[in-house]
Design a protein around this motif. Sequence first.
Motif, PDB file in Angstrom:
ATOM      1  N   PRO A 239      -6.534  -2.135   1.111  1.00 43.22           N
ATOM      2  CA  PRO A 239      -6.320  -1.386  -0.141  1.00 43.22           C
ATOM      3  C   PRO A 239      -4.840  -1.157  -0.426  1.00 43.22           C
ATOM      4  CG  PRO A 239      -7.990  -0.328   1.198  1.00 43.22           C
ATOM      5  CD  PRO A 239      -7.371  -1.371   2.043  1.00 43.22           C
ATOM      6  N   GLY A 240      -4.084  -0.823   0.605  1.00 43.83           N
ATOM      7  CA  GLY A 240      -2.654  -0.597   0.411  1.00 43.83           C
ATOM      8  C   GLY A 240      -1.952  -1.853  -0.078  1.00 43.83           C
ATOM      9  N   LEU A 241      -2.297  -2.984   0.528  1.00 44.29           N
ATOM     10  CA  LEU A 241      -1.720  -4.249   0.089  1.00 44.29           C
ATOM     11  C   LEU A 241      -2.086  -4.533  -1.357  1.00 44.29           C
ATOM     12  CD1 LEU A 241      -2.056  -6.882   2.950  1.00 44.29           C
ATOM     13  CD2 LEU A 241       0.010  -6.087   1.825  1.00 44.29           C
ATOM     14  N   ALA A 242      -3.345  -4.265  -1.677  1.00 40.90           N
ATOM     15  CA  ALA A 242      -3.793  -4.513  -3.050  1.00 40.90           C
ATOM     16  C   ALA A 242      -2.945  -3.711  -4.022  1.00 40.90           C
ATOM     17  CB  ALA A 242      -5.266  -4.156  -3.189  1.00 40.90           C
ATOM     18  N   VAL A 243      -2.763  -2.423  -3.719  1.00 44.29           N
ATOM     19  CA  VAL A 243      -1.950  -1.578  -4.599  1.00 44.29           C
ATOM     20  C   VAL A 243      -0.544  -2.147  -4.707  1.00 44.29           C
ATOM     21  CG1 VAL A 243      -0.969   0.687  -4.947  1.00 44.29           C
ATOM     22  CG2 VAL A 243      -3.240   0.481  -3.980  1.00 44.29           C
ATOM     23  N   ALA A 244       0.053  -2.412  -3.542  1.00 46.58           N
ATOM     24  CA  ALA A 244       1.437  -2.886  -3.543  1.00 46.58           C
ATOM     25  C   ALA A 244       1.573  -4.165  -4.368  1.00 46.58           C
ATOM     26  CB  ALA A 244       1.905  -3.116  -2.108  1.00 46.58           C
ATOM     27  N   LEU A 245       0.651  -5.098  -4.173  1.00 41.01           N
ATOM     28  CA  LEU A 245       0.745  -6.372  -4.896  1.00 41.01           C
ATOM     29  C   LEU A 245       0.538  -6.190  -6.389  1.00 41.01           C
ATOM     30  CD1 LEU A 245      -1.046  -8.854  -2.495  1.00 41.01           C
ATOM     31  CD2 LEU A 245       1.342  -8.866  -3.190  1.00 41.01           C
ATOM     32  N   ALA A 246      -0.404  -5.327  -6.762  1.00 41.68           N
ATOM     33  CA  ALA A 246      -0.661  -5.124  -8.189  1.00 41.68           C
ATOM     34  C   ALA A 246       0.544  -4.482  -8.852  1.00 41.68           C
ATOM     35  CB  ALA A 246      -1.901  -4.260  -8.375  1.00 41.68           C
ATOM     36  N   VAL A 247       1.102  -3.459  -8.203  1.00 45.19           N
ATOM     37  CA  VAL A 247       2.277  -2.785  -8.754  1.00 45.19           C
ATOM     38  C   VAL A 247       3.438  -3.769  -8.838  1.00 45.19           C
ATOM     39  CG1 VAL A 247       3.946  -0.961  -8.370  1.00 45.19           C
ATOM     40  CG2 VAL A 247       1.547  -0.540  -7.917  1.00 45.19           C
ATOM     41  N   LEU A 248       3.604  -4.535  -7.777  1.00 45.43           N
ATOM     42  CA  LEU A 248       4.664  -5.536  -7.755  1.00 45.43           C
ATOM     43  C   LEU A 248       4.503  -6.517  -8.900  1.00 45.43           C
ATOM     44  CD1 LEU A 248       7.043  -6.542  -6.042  1.00 45.43           C
ATOM     45  CD2 LEU A 248       5.455  -8.058  -4.886  1.00 45.43           C
ATOM     46  N   ALA A 249       3.250  -6.940  -9.117  1.00 46.83           N
ATOM     47  CA  ALA A 249       2.988  -7.922 -10.171  1.00 46.83           C
ATOM     48  C   ALA A 249       3.489  -7.418 -11.522  1.00 46.83           C
ATOM     49  CB  ALA A 249       1.497  -8.214 -10.223  1.00 46.83           C
ATOM     50  N   PHE A 250       3.109  -6.185 -11.865  1.00 43.83           N
ATOM     51  CA  PHE A 250       3.501  -5.681 -13.183  1.00 43.83           C
ATOM     52  C   PHE A 250       4.992  -5.406 -13.261  1.00 43.83           C
ATOM     53  CE2 PHE A 250      -0.206  -5.633 -15.619  1.00 43.83           C
ATOM     54  CZ  PHE A 250      -1.269  -5.512 -14.735  1.00 43.83           C
ATOM     55  N   HIS A 251       5.575  -5.065 -12.120  1.00 40.68           N
ATOM     56  CA  HIS A 251       7.009  -4.866 -12.068  1.00 40.68           C
ATOM     57  C   HIS A 251       7.749  -6.172 -12.332  1.00 40.68           C
ATOM     58  CE1 HIS A 251       9.255  -1.319 -10.388  1.00 40.68           C
ATOM     59  NE2 HIS A 251      10.149  -2.040 -11.005  1.00 40.68           N
TER      60      HIS A 251
END
Lengths: 268, 842
Positions: A239-251
């Motif tokens: 879950p943490g990776l998912a959050v990090a990757l999603a946030v990173l993506a939009f960034h």
Amino acid sequence: MNRRLFFGALLAGAFVVLALLSLVWTPHPLEHLAIAERLQPPNLAHWLGTDHLGRDVLSLLMRGAATSLGVAALAVSLGALAGVPLGLWAAARAGWLDELLMRGNDIVFAFPPLLLAVLLTTALGPGAASAILAVGVFNIPVFARVARGLALPLWQREFVLAARTAGKSDGRISREHVLPNLAGGLVVQLSLQLSLALLAETGLSYIGLGTQPPQPSWGRMLADAQTLTALSPTLALFPGLAVALAVLAFHLLADGLRERLDPQGAAR
Amino acid sequence: MRRLLAALLLLALCLPAAAGTLRVALQLEPPLLDPTVGAAAPIGEVVYGNVFEGLVTLAEDGSAQPRLAERWQVSPDGLALTLHLRTGVRFHDGTPFDAGVAKFTLDRARAEGSGNPQRSLLAPIARIDAPDAQTLVLHLQRRAGGLLQSLGSAAFVMVAPGTVATNPTAPNGTGPWRFVRWQRGNAIELARFDGYWGEKARLDTLRYRFIADPSAAYAAVMAGDVDLFANFPAPEHLAQIRADRRFELSVGLSEGETLLSINHRRAPLGQLAVRRAIAAAIDRQALIDGAMFGYGQPIGSHFSPRHSAYIDLTGQSPHDPARARALLAEAHWPADRVLSLKLPPTAYARRGGEILAAQLAAVGIRTRIENLEWAQWLDQVFVRHDFDLTVIVHAEPLDYGIYGRDDYYFGYRSERVQALLRALDAQSDDTDRRATLQALQRQLSDDAVNGFLFQYPRLLVQRAGLQGVKVNAVGSLELASATLPDASNAAVAQAHGRGGLPHAVATAALALLALGIALLARRAPPRWLLGRLASLALTLAVASVLIFALVQVAPGDPARYVLGMQADEQAVAQLRDKLGLDAPAPARYGQWIAALARGDLGTSLTYQIPVSQLLAERLPLTLPLAALALLAAVALALPAALVAARRPGGAVDRAVGAFSQLGVSVPDFWLGVMGAWLFAVVLRWVPAGGFPGWDAGLAEGLRALALPALALALPQAAILTRVLRGALAELAHAEFLRTARAKGAARWRVLWRHALPNAAGPLLTLLGLQTAYLLAGSVIVENVFFLPGVGRLLFQGVTSHDLVLVQSLVLVLVALGVAVSALVELAARAADPRLARRGGGA
């Protein structure tokens, strides 16, 4: 198409597609509890393993994406829809209105979104609605400030002055002339705010003030997994990776868009 | 030689039994320490049997045993209970205990408006006499067979008349342990009472800590931070603890029946067939395995398996989905009906609730789960009966009487049950009582009043070699006879003498801050200063209205939370009145503001002490945490940005850029969780949670804050790096820098002495904003690491509906944030005069 834009769009797009897909199909049904199969590490049947109730982690992550992205998107939309007109108005009518708006902004800014969310959930009870409201309200001054900052220089430009002389109202000028020129900057801000809203939503769900079960959400998966890290370290990892990757993506998307649409502003 | 050894051995045997401190952990911190005015279970867990004692105590099988009363008799007509009291008993403050004091205690408890949570149990008493110092006579107006057992309740412990007002915060009792101090949010300390009437405690001190979070509890045990953990909250870790030779696990049953409570008032649930269907849908063992990892015993009715009158009725309601579906068809269960399943915030309820929902769905009963905090649960389920189903543990021993109460939260009414309860009142013979209790159990099972799930386990984790721990029937630990295997104890050694250094540091920091502010304020023009102050005041005023409005809109009754589920309506109304909760909103706002002007932040509803005192206890954790995080963020960001800006576009710059991109995307609490797992559980470098207090030494305190500060700092460092690097890179092209380079200055010098100060303006502004965020971000991080700081206090205030606390705390946090922002603006203007000319920040 610069690299950031490419990867950002790809990653963000992947998340959105998976999120939408989860609404009609997931690798394993979400309501299916199988206590006997709980806490499995990644294997062939369950690519990312199972949680403490035997549910498939990948399926939960996909549906969680839908929840988190949904809340974040709604919150940011709320902020933009309310904030951009406010900012445009402030830019058009400089003076006491502008001052008032900026002071109002300061006051909302003084409230870190988490505190606002805490207050709202005390009042309204925890849930997705409170989370959307809290994060959304915090986005209003952001968009107001950005819109105002971008619009202000435009009011000095000739084509706007000409429109004014021609007798167009401030409102019409804002809509027809100023807004289209802001589009690029606003799109960049939207993407940026989306990434921040995702983080905020996850934080709220983590402490239990956001989306409520049985709706899966990344933050809650993290909270549940925290007590079990000794038994299953990967449970908190995904879950943490998912959050990090999603946030990173939009960034990345925001950065890429900024380079493309607003190269001078990229140095800001 | 042999004689010497023998002498030494003899000497060792003669030495007093192991001295030392016992570190005990419990799940929940009590809101106050007087069980005669508060019903929260944690109160009794700490003080019952240790600090306070009652006339009798309850044995495991439910029978009354002598405590302050040595023996007793009931008159033949059952209307007089005579108790013969012990002699030579004193309270900790020296007050002698006698029948007069006992009469005072019981009269106070049963008086109108006493606030005693179990007052109704004393209703049968008409009059209390104390004919001499050792005799107490209770004259009853009707027979009450269970009265003697009731006297063993924590609510009826003996109190001294002179100290009733201070008992909630400084309990004065007759027990083997006396109260020393209470550091709210952190620890309670008790010391051996040498004037105890019975066998004196073997240890010197007891130190209680409160850890509700399952992973923090596990970490504390594994790290050796606690000697004894009562009601260990993480059944998922018990397998590992069992396997570890350092610990002993004692698994038993508590007095808590876990129920799926059914609201009989809601239409189809009133039908017997429907309730029997629900019972048949439940697979108790799967529930226990999934929610409690196998710990707990299935029950078929509302009665504790430890009691001598218990009969196993689980066979009357076995898991039979086919039968459930048949019963539902028979009852014409509407397929579109969705039942609300409201769950309190405990792990057993949350996990159990999800499993039950799936089991009910499998037979065609659809449910909608609603997760509530305690205050909401009490309000919606317990008071307003606005629920269909709920999962809850009924923790009071021998509480079958709830099935005879009119309009109890699940709304069950049965003539037969009430008749049985009346019969019980009239019986004092053991055989008769047992038969009646068994009939009662059968009736409850036949009526399928609630889904009877399982008896909640009592999970006691203790250090190997710890002996003499007694768990009494009420569930509290009696530790008078506890002994530790070794007399030395690291905690004791660190406890004293190192408190001086942190105080000095704090004072120095404050002095520097004041000096800095004064210097900066001198530089700014007075008009600007006044304008800024006015704007600050306006912001705070608006914020206060907003906060007050939001908090007041909140539903729920704080008074009920303090007094608990079993409390009288009257006690609740009394408390509401005392706390002024019924006054109109504008009046309350006015009072709040007026009090704030005096420096009075109000009195917390749950802790019943001034908020300013709570804040003073917690700020020494949150402020240093925020400061450490800020320092760490700057320490990480500055070198990174400098190195990156040295060669813009180079490999290092891109690497730093990528890392900071990642750093901004990662949630700080996830970093905290993973960091805790790596550094605390696996490597054991730092404690996984909790804060020993600055009294334990600066090094220990910093060690506990290291990981939380790092978790907070990393995302902030990432943002700072990006901004700083951006600012530096932008400046790189500036002429004055090129001039400096042309003059032969080295790259580093150019960056450090010329570029950096020019970037200071935006950097400082950003830092100011970050501080406000750090203070707020502590809410989450303090929860991850179980730190007793302001953030956690706020969170606890929200969940317990302590409106006063939430109001004042949020305002303080906002004020701090705004103040820091203003200060930083001041500093930025001083650092970069161009800001003053440009007209201030946007």
